[in-house]
Design a protein around this motif. Structure first.
Motif, short mmCIF file in Angstrom:
data_model
loop_
_atom_site.label_atom_id
_atom_site.label_comp_id
_atom_site.label_asym_id
_atom_site.label_seq_id
_atom_site.Cartn_x
_atom_site.Cartn_y
_atom_site.Cartn_z
N PHE A 1 64.40 13.45 57.02
CA PHE A 1 63.28 12.67 57.57
C PHE A 1 62.10 12.86 56.63
CE2 PHE A 1 65.29 13.88 61.86
CZ PHE A 1 66.03 12.70 61.90
N TRP B 1 56.08 16.58 55.62
CA TRP B 1 56.35 17.95 56.06
C TRP B 1 55.48 18.94 55.27
CZ3 TRP B 1 59.01 18.61 60.36
CH2 TRP B 1 59.90 17.59 60.79
N GLN C 1 62.41 6.13 67.97
CA GLN C 1 61.97 6.51 66.63
C GLN C 1 62.22 5.41 65.59
OE1 GLN C 1 60.02 8.79 66.28
NE2 GLN C 1 59.78 8.32 64.11
N GLN D 1 55.55 16.31 66.39
CA GLN D 1 56.00 17.45 65.58
C GLN D 1 54.79 18.03 64.82
OE1 GLN D 1 59.11 15.51 63.35
NE2 GLN D 1 60.50 15.50 65.11
N ALA E 1 58.33 13.19 78.13
CA ALA E 1 57.60 11.94 77.88
C ALA E 1 56.69 11.66 79.07
CB ALA E 1 58.58 10.79 77.71
N GLY F 1 61.85 9.26 72.53
CA GLY F 1 62.39 9.00 71.20
C GLY F 1 61.45 9.35 70.08
N SER F 2 60.50 10.28 70.35
CA SER F 2 59.48 10.57 69.30
C SER F 2 59.72 11.91 68.62
CB SER F 2 58.08 10.57 69.93
OG SER F 2 58.05 11.55 70.95
N GLY F 3 60.90 12.48 68.79
CA GLY F 3 61.25 13.66 68.01
C GLY F 3 60.85 14.98 68.64
N LYS F 4 60.81 15.03 69.97
CA LYS F 4 60.38 16.27 70.65
C LYS F 4 61.39 17.39 70.42
CE LYS F 4 59.56 14.13 74.64
NZ LYS F 4 59.58 12.73 74.18
N THR F 5 62.67 17.05 70.22
CA THR F 5 63.68 18.11 70.03
C THR F 5 63.35 18.94 68.79
OG1 THR F 5 65.30 16.60 71.02
CG2 THR F 5 66.16 18.57 69.91
N LEU F 6 63.09 18.27 67.67
CA LEU F 6 62.73 19.03 66.47
C LEU F 6 61.37 19.69 66.65
CD1 LEU F 6 65.16 17.58 65.21
CD2 LEU F 6 63.80 17.25 63.15
N GLY G 1 63.38 4.48 77.92
CA GLY G 1 63.20 5.21 76.66
C GLY G 1 64.51 5.56 75.98
N GLU H 1 62.24 18.21 79.11
CA GLU H 1 62.10 17.35 80.31
C GLU H 1 61.46 18.19 81.42
OE1 GLU H 1 63.89 14.53 77.98
OE2 GLU H 1 62.63 14.38 79.75
N PRO I 1 70.73 6.12 69.11
CA PRO I 1 69.83 5.17 68.45
C PRO I 1 70.30 3.71 68.50
CG PRO I 1 70.10 7.16 67.13
CD PRO I 1 71.06 7.27 68.28
N1 LIG Z 1 60.52 13.36 61.75
C1 LIG Z 1 61.41 12.43 62.15
N2 LIG Z 1 61.47 11.25 61.49
C2 LIG Z 1 62.37 10.32 61.88
N3 LIG Z 1 63.22 10.45 62.93
C3 LIG Z 1 63.18 11.60 63.61
C4 LIG Z 1 62.28 12.65 63.27
N4 LIG Z 1 62.48 13.66 64.13
C5 LIG Z 1 63.47 13.28 64.96
N5 LIG Z 1 63.89 12.04 64.66
C6 LIG Z 1 64.95 11.26 65.34
O1 LIG Z 1 64.34 10.60 66.43
C7 LIG Z 1 65.30 10.41 67.51
C8 LIG Z 1 64.68 10.86 68.83
O2 LIG Z 1 64.48 12.26 68.76
P1 LIG Z 1 64.51 13.10 70.13
O3 LIG Z 1 65.79 12.84 70.85
O4 LIG Z 1 64.13 14.49 69.83
O5 LIG Z 1 63.34 12.36 70.91
P2 LIG Z 1 62.61 12.85 72.23
O6 LIG Z 1 61.18 12.75 72.00
O7 LIG Z 1 63.19 14.15 72.66
O8 LIG Z 1 63.06 11.70 73.22
P3 LIG Z 1 63.20 11.78 74.82
O9 LIG Z 1 61.80 11.82 75.37
O10 LIG Z 1 63.92 10.56 75.16
O11 LIG Z 1 63.98 13.03 75.09
C9 LIG Z 1 66.51 11.25 67.13
O12 LIG Z 1 67.55 10.38 66.68
C10 LIG Z 1 66.01 12.12 65.98
O13 LIG Z 1 67.06 12.38 65.04
#
Ligand SMILES: Nc1ncnc2c1ncn2[C@@H]1O[C@H](COP(=O)(O)OP(=O)(O)OP(=O)(O)O)[C@@H](O)[C@H]1O
Length: 593
Positions: free
Chosen positions: A25, A5, A355, A32, A201, A52-57, A350, A170, A328
């Protein structure tokens, strides 16, 4: 290697940094690392990154930092809308809102609200008025309603004028035809001067769609873990070719053989979820089963929460859970048949291998569908490996007879099975790649048998088809199958009566109601007759008692003359006592002489 980070080398507010630390994390995911600086650098972003690659954060962190930066100059007023995140389903919006809540434990001064279908609109309005709406997490329909419906007396169109950031999660789903008018309507209310981020995705490439979403010279980000693959590296993908009447046997043999602990089973329609979630618990008890589909009202939220917290389980669902849902521990994704779109295939699988977790997916195909594998590998860059069908002939035939027995014992299952089969065939014709997946090439008769049907439904798709693979049950009267529920069984009998009388099944509820009311009126008449008889008997009895009472009274009550007589005697007795008359006069008057 994922970056730390600290390598972001952009300014972040202390409380935003503290919030990020709270997730523990150690590093950023690639999407990210790529997206956060761009959105903070006032760029519009179209980000595509594997499930599952962390798009929410990747969008919540810049969202919160942007709002904190603006707030430095002049604090956000609680009812100013600063950021909106739109998700295609209420489950996904709820999930994003709970991640936001974790951030807001460390970031003060920002109000937020979750606006999704299924919740009470008045509660939403009260929530906005009482708690504010700097950040809105929502589904399209509810936001559109609150923006456009004047009755709500909520000046949201005014409040969104201060919008700084719009996120479409999405995005390709939100920008497809299904949501077009709603999203267009919402976009009309939002200021053009804003940042816009699209996340998925499976991102749309069509530029005009991106521009429609309000992106101006967007930066497109494509983050894959492997250039030739659009799914997580840790995700193993399989397919099994099933016998025409053996899909259920394949499913159960697979689930038992793989000792599946926590899995999603995607079905094509709500009716299929209803039917298979009713029968599977009687055929498969290695793990508990759960069921969710888009037509369910209240239970959806609880069922998903229960499944998330369950140690193991099989969640039978429609594509309402295909996107975004983050559980998860899901170790398997099973697809009953090919999803309506190639993108949905990537999103469904997916739901596992998220992750860093391991996970696998399998799709069940008929021989006539095997070309789909080549298509999905090319179209979505997904590698899929064949595994042998674990089902034996015995398993196939024993399941078919069990299903038929269950349907014979409960008309509700008989109805559900037929509805499920019909809906499955109908949904098939809506496939995006209908050139490959043609209804005419499906083994329809054998499929009907695999649904445990007792008779083939009347449907155009079965006309002029070879139905020899459907084992007909001879001398069996379908009308003898009863509902377990008394009320429904009574209704059914009424329908049967109408059919016998008119030769037609009552299509309209009114007909049944009339019949019902007729029957009820007959029953009512009989009841009325009995009541009247009872009343009459009661009346007669009352009359009888009354006359007896009168008689009794008559006997006990002196007549008038007797009363007068008595009064005269009493007066005489008094006179005698006062010696006003002699005893001889008294005797004479009393007639005692
Ligand atoms: N930097 C990080 N390191 C490790 N795990 C992380 C990190 N950021 C997010 N995660 C975890 O990864 C998982 C997937 O995150 P998220 O749901 O945002 O994926 P996504 O890309 O939105 O997936 P989808 O395309 O299915 O919506 C979650 O459990 C989240 O807590």
């Amino acid at each position: 290697m994922n970056k730390k980070w600290e390598e972001l080398n952009i300014f972040l507010h202390e409380d935003v940094k503290r919030a990020i630390k709270s997730f523990k994390f150690p590093t950023m995911t690639p999407v990210q690392a790529a997206t956060i600086p761009l959105l903070l650098g006032k760029k519009d972003v179209a980000a595509q990154a594997v499930t599952g690659s962390g798009k929410t954060l990747a969008f919540l962190i810049p969202l919160l930092e942007l709002l904190k930066r603006h707030g430095d100059d002049d604090k956000w007023k609680p009812h100013q809308v600063a950021a909106i995140v739109i998700s295609p389903t209420r489950e996904l919006a709820l999930q994003t809102h709970s991640v936001l809540a974790q951030f807001l434990k460390h970031i003060k001064g920002l109000t937020n609200v979750l606006l999704v279908g299924g919740n009470n609109v008045d509660d939403d309005i009260r929530n906005i008025n009482e708690n504010g709406c700097n950040i809105i997490i929502c589904t399209p329909g509810r936001l559109e309603d609150l923006l456009t419906n004047q009755q709500h007396k909520l000046n949201l169109p005014q409040a969104v004028k201060t919008l700084e950031l719009l996120i479409l999660d999405e995005a390709d789903r939100l920008l497809d035809l299904g949501f077009k008018s709603t999203i267009d309507n919402i976009l009309n209310y939002l200021p053009k001067q804003r940042r816009t981020g699209l996340f998925s995705a499976t991102q749309t490439k069509e530029l005009e769609v991106l521009i429609r979403a309000g992106l101006r010279n967007p930066v497109s980000i494509m983050v894959t873990e492997k250039a030739s693959q659009s799914t997580p590296i840790a995700l193993q993908n399989f397919y099994i070719t099933t016998k025409n009447n053996g899909k259920l046997a394949t499913l159960l043999s697979f689930l038992e053989g793989e000792n599946v602990q926590k899995a999603l089973l995607f079905m094509p329609t709500c009716a299929c979820v209803d039917y298979w979630s009713s029968v599977l618990p009687h055929l498969f008890n290695s793990v508990p089963t759960f069921a969710i589909h888009g037509k369910m009202k209240e239970k959806r939220k609880k069922v998903l929460a229960d499944f998330k917290h369950a140690e193991k389980g099989l969640l039978i669902c429609t594509d309402v859970l295909a996107r975004g849902i983050d559980i998860p521990q899901v170790d398997w994704v099973v697809q009953w048949d090919p999803p309506a779109s190639a993108a949905a295939f990537v999103h469904r699988i997916g739901r596992t291998a998220r992750q860093g977790h391991q996970g696998s997916a399998v799709i069940l195909l008929y021989e006539s569908e095997e070309a789909y594998i080549d298509f999905i590998q090319r179209n979505q860059k997904v590698e899929v490996t064949n595994i042998l069908n674990p089902a034996t002939e015995e398993k196939v035939s024993s399941l078919l007879s069990k299903l038929r027995e269950m349907q014979m014992a409960d008309r509700d299952l008989f109805d559900k099975g037929t509805r499920a089969f019909v809906s499955h065939i109908r949904s098939y014709s809506k496939h995006e790649c209908s050139l490959l997946l043609r209804v005419n090439e499906l083994p329809l008769a054998a499929m009907a048998a695999s649904y445990g049907l007792l008779q083939l439904p009347k449907m155009p798709e079965l006309k002029n088809k070879d139905l020899s693979e459907f084992p007909v049950i001879s001398d069996f009267d379908i009308n003898k199958i009863a509902y377990k529920s008394k009320v429904r069984e009574e209704q059914r009998k009424l329908k049967l009566d109408i059919f016998k009388e008119t030769g037609k099944w009552p299509i309209k509820r009114r007909q049944i109601h009339n019949k019902q009311s007729e029957a009820w009126s007959k029953a009512k008449e009989q009841k009325e007759v009995k009541r009247l008889k009872r009343l009459k008997r009661k009346q007669a009895k009352k009359e009888q008692q009354k006359s007896e009472e009168v008689d009794r009274k008559r006997k006990s009550v002196l007549s008038e003359e007797e009363m007068a007589e008595l009064a005269k005697d009493i007066a005489l007795i008094k006179k005698l006592k006062k010696k006003k008359i002699s005893s001889e006069e008294f005797d004479k008057e009393m007639g005692l002489e």
